[in-house]
Write a protein that holds these residues in place. Structure first.
Motif, PDB file in Angstrom:
ATOM      1  N   HIS A  84      -6.360  -2.239   9.988  1.00  0.00           N
ATOM      2  CA  HIS A  84      -6.999  -2.837   8.810  1.00  0.00           C
ATOM      3  C   HIS A  84      -6.829  -4.342   8.661  1.00  0.00           C
ATOM      4  O   HIS A  84      -7.073  -4.877   7.587  1.00  0.00           O
ATOM      5  CB  HIS A  84      -6.527  -2.114   7.539  1.00  0.00           C
ATOM      6  CG  HIS A  84      -7.264  -0.841   7.324  1.00  0.00           C
ATOM      7  ND1 HIS A  84      -8.637  -0.793   7.214  1.00  0.00           N
ATOM      8  CD2 HIS A  84      -6.849   0.447   7.239  1.00  0.00           C
ATOM      9  CE1 HIS A  84      -9.030   0.448   7.054  1.00  0.00           C
ATOM     10  NE2 HIS A  84      -7.968   1.227   7.085  1.00  0.00           N
ATOM     11  N   PHE A 142      -4.232   3.072  -2.125  1.00  0.00           N
ATOM     12  CA  PHE A 142      -4.899   2.835  -0.837  1.00  0.00           C
ATOM     13  C   PHE A 142      -5.482   1.430  -0.835  1.00  0.00           C
ATOM     14  O   PHE A 142      -6.547   1.200  -1.400  1.00  0.00           O
ATOM     15  CB  PHE A 142      -6.022   3.854  -0.596  1.00  0.00           C
ATOM     16  CG  PHE A 142      -5.536   5.217  -0.214  1.00  0.00           C
ATOM     17  CD1 PHE A 142      -4.861   5.419   0.990  1.00  0.00           C
ATOM     18  CD2 PHE A 142      -5.751   6.311  -1.038  1.00  0.00           C
ATOM     19  CE1 PHE A 142      -4.409   6.683   1.348  1.00  0.00           C
ATOM     20  CE2 PHE A 142      -5.298   7.573  -0.686  1.00  0.00           C
ATOM     21  CZ  PHE A 142      -4.619   7.763   0.509  1.00  0.00           C
ATOM     22  N   THR A 152     -10.241  -5.593   7.849  1.00  0.00           N
ATOM     23  CA  THR A 152     -10.662  -5.200   6.492  1.00  0.00           C
ATOM     24  C   THR A 152     -10.107  -6.185   5.471  1.00  0.00           C
ATOM     25  O   THR A 152     -10.828  -6.675   4.587  1.00  0.00           O
ATOM     26  CB  THR A 152     -10.104  -3.795   6.162  1.00  0.00           C
ATOM     27  OG1 THR A 152     -10.360  -2.934   7.271  1.00  0.00           O
ATOM     28  CG2 THR A 152     -10.729  -3.223   4.910  1.00  0.00           C
ATOM     29  N   CYS A 159       0.840  -1.193   0.000  1.00  0.00           N
ATOM     30  CA  CYS A 159       0.000   0.000   0.000  1.00  0.00           C
ATOM     31  C   CYS A 159       0.881   1.250   0.000  1.00  0.00           C
ATOM     32  O   CYS A 159       1.879   1.314   0.712  1.00  0.00           O
ATOM     33  CB  CYS A 159      -0.881  -0.039   1.239  1.00  0.00           C
ATOM     34  SG  CYS A 159      -1.963   1.370   1.397  1.00  0.00           S
ATOM     35  N   TYR A 171      -0.540  -0.425  -4.598  1.00  0.00           N
ATOM     36  CA  TYR A 171      -1.752   0.339  -4.881  1.00  0.00           C
ATOM     37  C   TYR A 171      -1.803   1.527  -3.924  1.00  0.00           C
ATOM     38  O   TYR A 171      -1.293   1.459  -2.797  1.00  0.00           O
ATOM     39  CB  TYR A 171      -3.012  -0.532  -4.718  1.00  0.00           C
ATOM     40  CG  TYR A 171      -4.251   0.168  -5.216  1.00  0.00           C
ATOM     41  CD1 TYR A 171      -4.443   0.386  -6.583  1.00  0.00           C
ATOM     42  CD2 TYR A 171      -5.214   0.639  -4.328  1.00  0.00           C
ATOM     43  CE1 TYR A 171      -5.559   1.063  -7.045  1.00  0.00           C
ATOM     44  CE2 TYR A 171      -6.334   1.308  -4.790  1.00  0.00           C
ATOM     45  CZ  TYR A 171      -6.503   1.519  -6.149  1.00  0.00           C
ATOM     46  OH  TYR A 171      -7.599   2.195  -6.592  1.00  0.00           O
ATOM     47  N   CYS A 179      -6.815  -0.045   1.582  1.00  0.00           N
ATOM     48  CA  CYS A 179      -8.022  -0.135   2.412  1.00  0.00           C
ATOM     49  C   CYS A 179      -9.239   0.423   1.681  1.00  0.00           C
ATOM     50  O   CYS A 179     -10.363   0.250   2.120  1.00  0.00           O
ATOM     51  CB  CYS A 179      -7.819   0.582   3.744  1.00  0.00           C
ATOM     52  SG  CYS A 179      -7.385   2.313   3.551  1.00  0.00           S
ATOM     53  N   SER A 180      -9.021   1.121   0.549  1.00  0.00           N
ATOM     54  CA  SER A 180     -10.162   1.652  -0.202  1.00  0.00           C
ATOM     55  C   SER A 180     -10.902   0.490  -0.867  1.00  0.00           C
ATOM     56  O   SER A 180     -10.382  -0.623  -0.958  1.00  0.00           O
ATOM     57  CB  SER A 180      -9.672   2.632  -1.267  1.00  0.00           C
ATOM     58  OG  SER A 180      -8.945   1.932  -2.252  1.00  0.00           O
ATOM     59  N   GLN A 181     -12.082   0.758  -1.355  1.00  0.00           N
ATOM     60  CA  GLN A 181     -12.858  -0.328  -1.957  1.00  0.00           C
ATOM     61  C   GLN A 181     -12.178  -0.898  -3.204  1.00  0.00           C
ATOM     62  O   GLN A 181     -12.115  -2.119  -3.342  1.00  0.00           O
ATOM     63  CB  GLN A 181     -14.284   0.132  -2.222  1.00  0.00           C
ATOM     64  CG  GLN A 181     -15.011   0.316  -0.883  1.00  0.00           C
ATOM     65  CD  GLN A 181     -16.504   0.451  -1.024  1.00  0.00           C
ATOM     66  OE1 GLN A 181     -17.000   0.831  -2.066  1.00  0.00           O
ATOM     67  NE2 GLN A 181     -17.208   0.150   0.043  1.00  0.00           N
ATOM     68  N   ASN A 215       0.974  -2.634   4.857  1.00  0.00           N
ATOM     69  CA  ASN A 215       0.360  -1.307   4.985  1.00  0.00           C
ATOM     70  C   ASN A 215       0.599  -0.767   6.393  1.00  0.00           C
ATOM     71  O   ASN A 215       1.748  -0.697   6.824  1.00  0.00           O
ATOM     72  CB  ASN A 215      -1.123  -1.365   4.607  1.00  0.00           C
ATOM     73  CG  ASN A 215      -1.898  -2.398   5.383  1.00  0.00           C
ATOM     74  OD1 ASN A 215      -1.329  -3.260   6.036  1.00  0.00           O
ATOM     75  ND2 ASN A 215      -3.191  -2.324   5.329  1.00  0.00           N
ATOM     76  N   CYS A 243      -0.374   4.127   0.911  1.00  0.00           N
ATOM     77  CA  CYS A 243      -0.992   4.947   1.964  1.00  0.00           C
ATOM     78  C   CYS A 243      -0.820   6.430   1.591  1.00  0.00           C
ATOM     79  O   CYS A 243      -0.309   7.235   2.351  1.00  0.00           O
ATOM     80  CB  CYS A 243      -0.392   4.674   3.332  1.00  0.00           C
ATOM     81  SG  CYS A 243      -1.424   5.309   4.676  1.00  0.00           S
ATOM     82  N   GLY A 252      -9.027  -1.006  -3.695  1.00  0.00           N
ATOM     83  CA  GLY A 252      -7.873  -1.724  -3.154  1.00  0.00           C
ATOM     84  C   GLY A 252      -8.286  -3.119  -2.700  1.00  0.00           C
ATOM     85  O   GLY A 252      -7.628  -4.121  -3.001  1.00  0.00           O
ATOM     86  N   GLN A 253      -9.403  -3.183  -1.980  1.00  0.00           N
ATOM     87  CA  GLN A 253      -9.889  -4.481  -1.512  1.00  0.00           C
ATOM     88  C   GLN A 253     -10.283  -5.357  -2.694  1.00  0.00           C
ATOM     89  O   GLN A 253     -10.048  -6.569  -2.709  1.00  0.00           O
ATOM     90  CB  GLN A 253     -11.095  -4.284  -0.593  1.00  0.00           C
ATOM     91  CG  GLN A 253     -10.754  -3.585   0.714  1.00  0.00           C
ATOM     92  CD  GLN A 253     -11.986  -3.359   1.568  1.00  0.00           C
ATOM     93  OE1 GLN A 253     -12.778  -4.268   1.763  1.00  0.00           O
ATOM     94  NE2 GLN A 253     -12.150  -2.150   2.057  1.00  0.00           N
TER      95      GLN A 253
END
Lengths: 668, 133
Positions: free
Chosen positions: A76, A44, A79, A11, A42, A46-48, A70, A13, A50-51
């Motif tokens: 997270h 973020f 997450t 990440c 990537y 933790c962003s959608q 991260n 971040c 990213g997930q």
């Protein structure tokens, strides 16, 4: 089975990681490993999107393990594990490599070192991950009942909300009536409601609610068990009166010859030895104070052999003589009851430091009292019917000084924190004095006025503009007696002068602390507290009602001194937390727990001694350690103390950790 | 410096006079200090405008009658415009000047002024009550 197709997701971040760590290089380096099937970066994770990237990659590359590099796993981990679970990967095959707090942030000045350290942290995490087992959450049954400790406004609110939602609730209160400190107050800021009017409906609701079992004059003796399944022993203290028969008529109070300081009035009035907490008590029942009752003291001395009873001597039984329902039996009726509950809410409230603790501020004089005591003198139902009178001679004072921050905001001599409610109640008391007798001069010595609530600042301005209260900014240094008056020596820091004023009475806004009995209770519940007696929440901002012990919640001033609005809100909040827990028939628990290899275990019991949760027992037949999965929190204290490595925490096994440490400890 | 409060400042006669003349409730000041921080004359004052209100709230008008501040105040109304509780500070300053003037104390003896015949009479009169140095 060691994993061979691991995905590594690095990440950025934003600039937090990528600003220091060369994430592209990290991804390339890690991608060279044989066991890594895919590595990428990537902005973020933790962003959608990213997930989604993680989910899609798991499917696309058929990954059998995932490392997300991260931030801290406390943020997270869940997450990322949830994302993996959505893609069909066991969530315990996901590990977090913390390259933000461990690499990027501490080495901002050295990007090269930060990058190398990030690679190493990820390598170590991959080694740890490779031996992870797939796990399923553990299911634990739940007792659909709740216990609320403390019958103040927060506890009552919690109990009522729970009971209204259909959960059978047990309310334990150490005094003989519910109501708590709020019921002692004269009026409440900023609305000037009378607690005797606005709290009694709640008290009666609690007293008569079909789902609330009320134990007053009782204390929690012992707590066993775990989230969803607590066994609680409650001590009902001896009242010497049969409460099933007592009608609360009060005849006994009229004849009792013994008078002692009233707890409810905080020493501002007397009560008899047999007493009812107050006229609006719930439950309205009489009880005998063993320490002052002539008869009970006599009987005690006879029992101890200190006195020999003479024949034909009649010992005082005036109360029993006038008691029509024959409720007074003088028998020690202390008893212990057991209750099973699934959740516990602790709402034990606060106390204020007594005036005697501040002799320099006149605490040794009878007319220098705490603000909580002064509340009783201002209460319309109190001993002076709402007109302030000096405790020493009953005279209505010509002038009163209020001193803010007595012991508060004073880390050297008192408590370091602001006691939060003092500014507002002092302003309210000053107003009420002016209501009762506009001629009384009121001097309010403050260092800051902290009025941070809805309608609070406006309330302060009313006191200043309309009520004729004199506000002087500066802390008072001493209060001493001059003739019949008390000389207050303060300072006005705004004009830079020492201020001296002679008054008839001084009210000290003394620091608030947690209830004096709370530490003992906290030990029984295994919840943390600080040196001032405030219970410690899991997270000050985001988990203010939770404690580290699952199923135990805190509400109201037990957590930290707060006003009625906040206490009621927290009472409801803690009730909602308990409801969420009790709503499910079974609880899911993290399976990261201690497991015993019974082939190796010698049953020495060192793990059992170390366990803070009483989760380990030694099987008497096979002589091996046995872990109660419901109690175990997976802390690892047992594992660290096991001489044979027989007991280990799942997915934190010795081999796993040592391999990771080896990588981290290589010469840089 | 020490000040002893002898009576409730709310009952102090001179404080009540200031309130009466100015029409302002001086007790509503909560000492934010915005008047002083924005006053163009504050640097020349011996008592800051916010302190004027603190002296009044403590019933100490005597100190203010001796102070230069009310006479340095230019009545520019900057403070009045900015006061968060809407106090007209200029009116309060005027009230303090009034109190001083009403004492009818002549600071200049007209008979000791040389060439007084040549001075315009209005200059003479204004000089009697001039308090600024």
């Amino acid at each position: 089975m060691a994993m061979k197709r691991i995905g590594v997701f690095i990440c950025h971040c934003g600039r937090n990681i990528a600003g220091t760590v060369d994430v592209k290089r990290v991804a390339e380096e890690i991608g060279k490993r044989e066991d890594v099937a895919f590595s990428t970066t990537y902005i973020f994770m933790c962003s959608q999107p990213g997930q989604k990237l993680i989910e899609d990659s798991i499917k696309k590359y058929n990954l059998d393990g995932v490392v997300v590099a991260n931030c801290s796993p406390t943020l997270h981990e869940r997450t990322m594990r949830n994302a993996a679970a959505r893609a069909g990967l066991n969530p315990y095959r996901v590990e977090i490599a913390n390259i933000r707090e461990w690499a990027a942030w501490p080495h901002e000045d050295n990007p090269e070192a930060a990058t190398r350290k990030a690679i190493r942290i990820i390598n170590a995490t991959i080694e740890k991950l490779k031996a992870n087992a797939s796990l399923e959450p553990i299911e634990v049954p739940v007792t659909r009942r709740a216990l609320v400790i403390g019958g103040g406004v927060a506890g009552m609110q919690a109990a009522l909300d729970l009971a209204d939602s259909g959960i059978e609730t047990i309310l334990v209160e150490k005094e003989s009536s519910i109501g708590g400190n709020m019921f002692r107050l004269s009026e409440t800021f900023p609305t000037l409601d009378c607690p005797q009017c606005i709290l009694t409906p709640k008290m009666n609701d609690v007293g008569g609610h079909p789902n609330i079992k009320l134990y007053t004059y009782s204390e929690v003796e012992d707590v066993e068990g775990f989230m969803g399944n607590f066994k609680v022993k409650i001590k009902k203290k001896a009242t010497f009166v049969d409460w099933d028969k007592c009608t609360g008529c009060g005849e006994c109070l009229r004849v009792c010859p013994v008078h002692v300081d009233s707890e409810f009035d905080l020493g501002m009035a007397k009560r008899t030895s047999i007493y009812i907490a107050n006229e609006q008590a719930v439950p309205l029942k009489a009880l005998i104070d063993e320490n002052s009752c002539i008869r009970l003291q006599f009987e005690k001395k006879v029992r101890e052999g200190k006195i020999k009873p003479k024949k034909n001597v009649k010992i005082c039984s005036k109360c029993a003589d006038v008691c029509e329902p024959k409720a007074i039996h003088f028998q020690n009726n202390e008893e212990i009851v057991e209750e099973n509950v699934g959740a516990i809410i602790v709402a034990t409230g606060y106390e204020v430091v007594p005036a005697e603790a501040f002799p320099e501020l006149g605490g040794k004089y009878p007319d220098v009292i705490t603000a909580l005591q002064f509340e009783r003198l201002l209460a319309p139902s109190g001993p002076t019917a709402g007109v302030p009178r000096r405790p020493s001679d009953g005279k209505i004072p010509d002038s009163i000084a209020f001193l803010h921050c007595v012991g508060s905001r004073d880390p050297q001599n008192g408590v370091p924190y602001c006691s939060r409610i003092c500014c507002m109640y002092t302003i309210k008391q000053a107003m009420l004095v002016k209501h009762a007798r506009p001629d009384i001069a009121v001097y309010d010595f403050y260092i800051d006025i902290r009025s941070n609530g809805k309608g609070y600042e406006e309330f302060y301005h009313r006191a200043k503009e309309e009520y004729g209260v004199n506000f002087i900014r500066g802390k008072v240094s001493k209060v001493y007696k001059v003739g019949d008056k008390y000389r207050v020596q303060g300072v006005d820091t705004l004009t830079g002068r020492i201020i001296e004023v002679d008054v008839d009475m001084v009210v000290l806004a003394t620091a608030a602390k947690g209830s004096s009995t709370v530490k003992e209770l906290a030990k029984k519940l295994r919840i943390p507290y600080d040196e001032w007696g405030w219970l410690k929440e899991t997270h000050l901002k985001l988990k203010p009602l939770e404690t580290p012990v699952g199923g135990v919640f805190i509400a109201g001033a037990a957590q930290f001194i707060k006003d009625i609005t906040d206490s009621v809100s927290q009472g409801s909040g803690a009730a909602a937390k308990a409801m969420a827990l009790l709503a499910k028939p079974e609880l899911e628990k993290e399976p990261l727990l201690a497991k015993v290899d019974q082939e190796i275990c010698a049953g020495c019991g060192r793990c059992k001694d170390q366990c803070a949760y009483d989760a380990i027992s030694i099987d008497p037949v096979r002589h091996v350690a046995v872990v109660n999965e419901a109690l175990c929190e997976g802390c690892g204290a047992c594992s660290a103390n096991c001489p044979t490595t027989a007991i280990q925490v799942v997915n934190f096994k010795k081999g796993q950790i040592i391999r990771a440490v080896d990588i981290l400890a290589e010469v840089f | 410096m020490k000040y002893t409060i002898k009576e409730d400042p709310h009952k102090n006669e001179l404080v009540q006079k200031v309130i009466e003349i100015s029409g302002e409730n001086i007790f509503s000041c909560y000492q934010c200090g915005r008047c002083s921080s924005g006053c163009p004359m504050a640097e020349f004052m011996d008592v800051l405008p916010n302190q004027v209100f603190m002296f009044l709230q403590e019933g100490d008008v005597d100190t203010l009658l001796k102070a230069k501040t009310p006479w340095i105040c230019a009545a520019c109304f900057t403070c009045t415009v900015r006061c968060p509780v809407g106090l007209d500070l200029a009116a309060v300053m005027e009230a303090i000047r009034e109190l001083q003037l009403r004492k009818n104390y002549d600071y200049i003896d007209p008979y000791k002024v040389e060439d007084r015949e040549e001075l315009p009479p209005i200059a003479m009169v204004s000089n009697f009550r001039k308090f600024t140095p």
